[in-house]
Design an enzyme around this catalytic site. Structure first.
Site, PDB file in Angstrom:
ATOM      1  N   GLU A 201       0.690  -1.229  -0.049  1.00 46.83           N
ATOM      2  CA  GLU A 201      -0.144   0.015  -0.033  1.00 46.83           C
ATOM      3  C   GLU A 201       1.068   1.289   0.009  1.00 46.83           C
ATOM      4  O   GLU A 201       1.918   1.414   0.432  1.00 46.83           O
ATOM      5  CB  GLU A 201      -0.937   0.005   1.270  1.00 46.83           C
ATOM      6  CG  GLU A 201      -0.211   0.047   2.576  1.00 46.83           C
ATOM      7  CD  GLU A 201      -1.199  -0.095   3.656  1.00 46.83           C
ATOM      8  OE1 GLU A 201      -2.362   1.038   3.608  1.00 46.83           O
ATOM      9  OE2 GLU A 201      -1.090  -0.544   4.694  1.00 46.83           O
ATOM     10  N   CYS A 577       6.761   7.872  24.849  1.00 44.74           N
ATOM     11  CA  CYS A 577       6.795   7.047  23.435  1.00 44.74           C
ATOM     12  C   CYS A 577       5.352   6.383  23.209  1.00 44.74           C
ATOM     13  O   CYS A 577       5.196   5.873  22.131  1.00 44.74           O
ATOM     14  CB  CYS A 577       7.802   6.030  23.505  1.00 44.74           C
ATOM     15  SG  CYS A 577       7.627   4.667  25.079  1.00 44.74           S
ATOM     16  N   HIS A 596      14.226   4.377  29.132  1.00 48.64           N
ATOM     17  CA  HIS A 596      13.999   5.898  28.789  1.00 48.64           C
ATOM     18  C   HIS A 596      15.403   6.794  29.597  1.00 48.64           C
ATOM     19  O   HIS A 596      15.716   7.675  29.204  1.00 48.64           O
ATOM     20  CB  HIS A 596      12.784   6.421  29.425  1.00 48.64           C
ATOM     21  CG  HIS A 596      11.848   6.283  28.209  1.00 48.64           C
ATOM     22  ND1 HIS A 596      11.771   6.749  27.045  1.00 48.64           N
ATOM     23  CD2 HIS A 596      10.541   5.533  28.118  1.00 48.64           C
ATOM     24  CE1 HIS A 596      10.760   6.467  26.331  1.00 48.64           C
ATOM     25  NE2 HIS A 596      10.068   5.630  27.066  1.00 48.64           N
TER      26      HIS A 596
END
Length: 659
Positions: A201, A577, A596
């Site tokens: 696609e 996130c 993190h």
């Protein structure tokens, strides 16, 4: 009460009705499928399996999220809802002002791509129910198989129960990539900057080609589909709309081998979107759909606008904007800017096994594929992540960051094997590898002409010879200052409908007005120093938020960056996130927070490295701009010399303080 008892009785006699799986949601070609039959077969075939247990955990997690959201909604008073409705109305007007009807976007989607390629290679499969994949998992199914309820992401043994005549064909990604490249050559003729969403696609901006050739949108769309068929022998479906979000929805309407055009007219868009089920929108999955339906009674996109006050009150600003934009029929219209790739990955699914030799074979395949993909784009990476899905469908990730970057399959395999070895013995059904922290140096090293080594700081025994470049030496140090914002957890933000946010400032050498200026600057900034999007928590319900502080706790430690915090929005979604983890996943949440934190420390290290490489004049300007410098640094004491031994201090210059 009677209705509740009736529902409970029905659930006990027909347990599959409450068993929500992805397989019961219709895809193109499944309109006439008996959904209750599919749901019953899926329930009976999977009951007692590891998959069933995992689905039950996910179901319990979803119910917990729904109950949490209901509790949050119950806390809203009429005055609160009225306030947030005004906030929502203002935001609706702002988003409406961004509507762009000048562009025409086309979303093209190949019809049952993998299955169609296999049928093209083996014409005997034409007209027969067929699935690409294995008894463990199906990648896709042709339209003949979909009539029985068979679809992608369904275990093969369940598909066989639904369709006993089903034919299985193994996946062949080299073949699919070849045909995908053929389609993309056609797309480039209409939009050189088309966006490939996957192998099958893509999004094309056909505004210019329509103007240049003076032909209608319908003619361009029909011509493109015919050219794809001529080049590949495969059919595709297309949707045309003023933005990408609506174009994707439109491409699914007349599948297979059809097209649907939505005019660039606001009235037509609002009519189209009003009755559209929310699940048709990309980005609204099973969990979000159930929350919207069960908590807010939202079923169509039109309902999203009518309940917009709840989004502003209970969801993050980005989520609220997304839901409101969907209700308005807004989506991306501008051509996305070219961005450097952040990561690259490959993964493979297989039947659950404990065979370590098999695991090694998969790692070899994945390492070679990942290395080839990186070589194709001229990339080297430093961080390697191993993804594992256990037999019980639990997903684990293990990462390793190296000092020097790599790309060869041999190096990738060596480090991936070490990561996997630490997890053995284990029963797995999926292995994946991801590389990140890229650089484009050909030799794979983090080349930096200004990078200094120990030799720059060492001088020979003769004190008169100094090899240190004084231009890069620090003359004086400073103590860095911090401004902290504090929110009282006992404060109920819903009782205060003004726009003020109380803040307590901890002064580390800054004057009050200077610290407030910095706070205002941080508050008005949309992005923090590291490029991570941040949202103001002003006016948010603090019961939704769980905060993990990343700041240093040791006395005397300081950071060159503003303080950051990981926040669990609605008590399940990471603010940095977007990953979702339920409150009960304590270990996973801690691992996520550690990730993190490590990422932040690495960025600080890189920032400090860049600072040290600045010329002396630039560094002095930066230091003078910081308020609250220290009074000076204590001089290092000279080591006493004993006899003929040369003190170690003699080998280092004053610039060694920079280390």
């Amino acid at each position: 009460m009677a209705k509740s008892e009736e529902t409970s009785s029905s659930s006990s006699s027909r347990p599959w009705e409450s068993y929500h799986t992805v397989y019961t949601n219709a895809k193109a070609g499944m309109d006439g499928v008996d959904k209750e039959k599919v749901q019953r077969v899926v329930y009976e075939m999977s009951k007692g399996s590891k998959y069933f247990e995992n689905e039950e955990r996910k179901e319990a997690y979803m119910k917990q999220k729904i109950e949490n959201m209901r509790a949050q909604r119950a806390k809203l008073k009429p005055a609160d809802i009225s306030h947030y409705q005004r906030v929502a109305d203002k935001r609706i007007a702002e988003l409406e002002a961004t509507r762009d009807l000048t562009r025409t976007w086309l979303h093209v989607d190949m019809d049952a791509f993998y299955a169609a390629v296999e049928t093209l290679s083996n014409p005997s499969l034409k007209g027969r129910p067929m699935a690409v994949g294995t008894m463990s998992m199906i990648s896709t199914a042709n339209y003949e198989a979909r009539k029985f309820g068979v679809r992608a992401a369904m275990p093969g043994f369940i598909a066989c129960k639904l369709c006993p005549e089903l034919i299985f064909v193994p996946t062949d990604f080299k073949k699919y990539t070849y045909y995908s490249d053929l389609t993309r050559k056609v797309f480039q003729e209409y939009d050189p900057n088309f966006m490939a969403a996957s192998l099958d696609e893509a999004y094309l901006d056909i505004t210019n080609v329509c103007k240049e050739r003076d032909i209608t949108v319908a003619e361009v769309t029909e011509e493109l589909r015919q050219n794809v068929y001529k080049a590949t022998g495969l059919t595709c479906s297309a949707g045309v709309a003023p933005n990408r979000l609506l174009a994707k929805v439109c491409s699914d309407i007349n599948k297979p081998n059809g097209q649907f055009l939505l005019p660039n007219d606001r009235a037509a868009i609002m009519t189209f979107i009003s009755s559209l089920p929310i699940r048709k929108i990309g980005g609204i999955g099973k969990v979000t759909e159930h929350i919207l339906k069960d908590v807010f009674e939202i079923k169509t996109c039109e309902d999203l606008l009518q309940k917009s006050s709840f989004f502003c009150a209970l969801f993050s600003p980005s989520s609220a904007d997304f839901f409101i934009s969907v209700g308005l029929g807004l989506g991306g219209t501008d051509a996305p800017q070219v961005r450097s790739r952040k990561s690259m990955s490959n993964e493979r699914t297989f039947s659950a096994t404990k065979d370590e030799t098999f695991f090694h074979q998969k790692l070899v395949e994945l390492s070679e594929m990942l290395s080839a993909d990186m070589e194709k784009e001229g990339l080297h990476g430093r961080t390697l992540t191993l993804k594992l899905k256990t037999a019980s469908f639990e997903v684990k990730t293990r990462a390793l960051t190296l000092q020097s970057s790599l790309r060869s399959s041999k190096d990738i395999l060596k480090h991936a094997s070490k990561l996997l070895k630490a997890e053995l013995p284990v029963s797995l059904r999926l292995i994946g590898l991801r590389m990140s922290h890229f650089n484009e140096d050909k030799d794979g090293t983090l080349s930096d002409p200004t990078q200094r080594t120990l030799l720059n700081y060492i001088k020979p025994g003769d004190d008169n010879t100094n090899l240190v470049d004084d231009e890069h030496s620090d003359v004086k140090d400073h103590s860095e200052s911090h401004c902290y914002t504090y929110t009282n957890p006992s404060r109920d933000p819903l009782s205060e409908l003004n726009d003020n946010n109380e803040q307590v400032v901890e002064d580390n050498g800054l004057e009050d007005h200077e610290c407030k200026d910095q706070l205002n600057a941080v508050k008005s900034s949309e992005f923090d120093a590291q490029g991570i999007e941040t949202h103001s928590l002003e006016g948010r319900n603090q019961d939704q938020l769980t905060m993990i502080d990343f700041s240093e706790k040791e006395t005397g430690s300081s950071s060159s960056h503003d303080k950051e915090a990981l926040i669990w929005l609605e008590d399940y979604k990471c603010s940095l996130c977007g990953v979702e983890l339920p409150p009960s996943f304590l270990e996973e949440r801690q691992e996520h927070a550690d990730f993190h934190l490590a990422e932040k420390m690495q960025m600080e290290e890189e920032s400090a490295h860049a600072y040290r490489n600045l010329p002396l004049k630039n560094r002095m300007r930066q230091k003078e701009a910081v308020v609250g410098q220290s009074k000076g640094r204590k001089k290092l004491k000279q080591s006493p010399s004993n006899g003929k031994h040369i003190p170690i201090d003699a080998f280092f210059s004053k610039a060694s303080h920079n280390l």
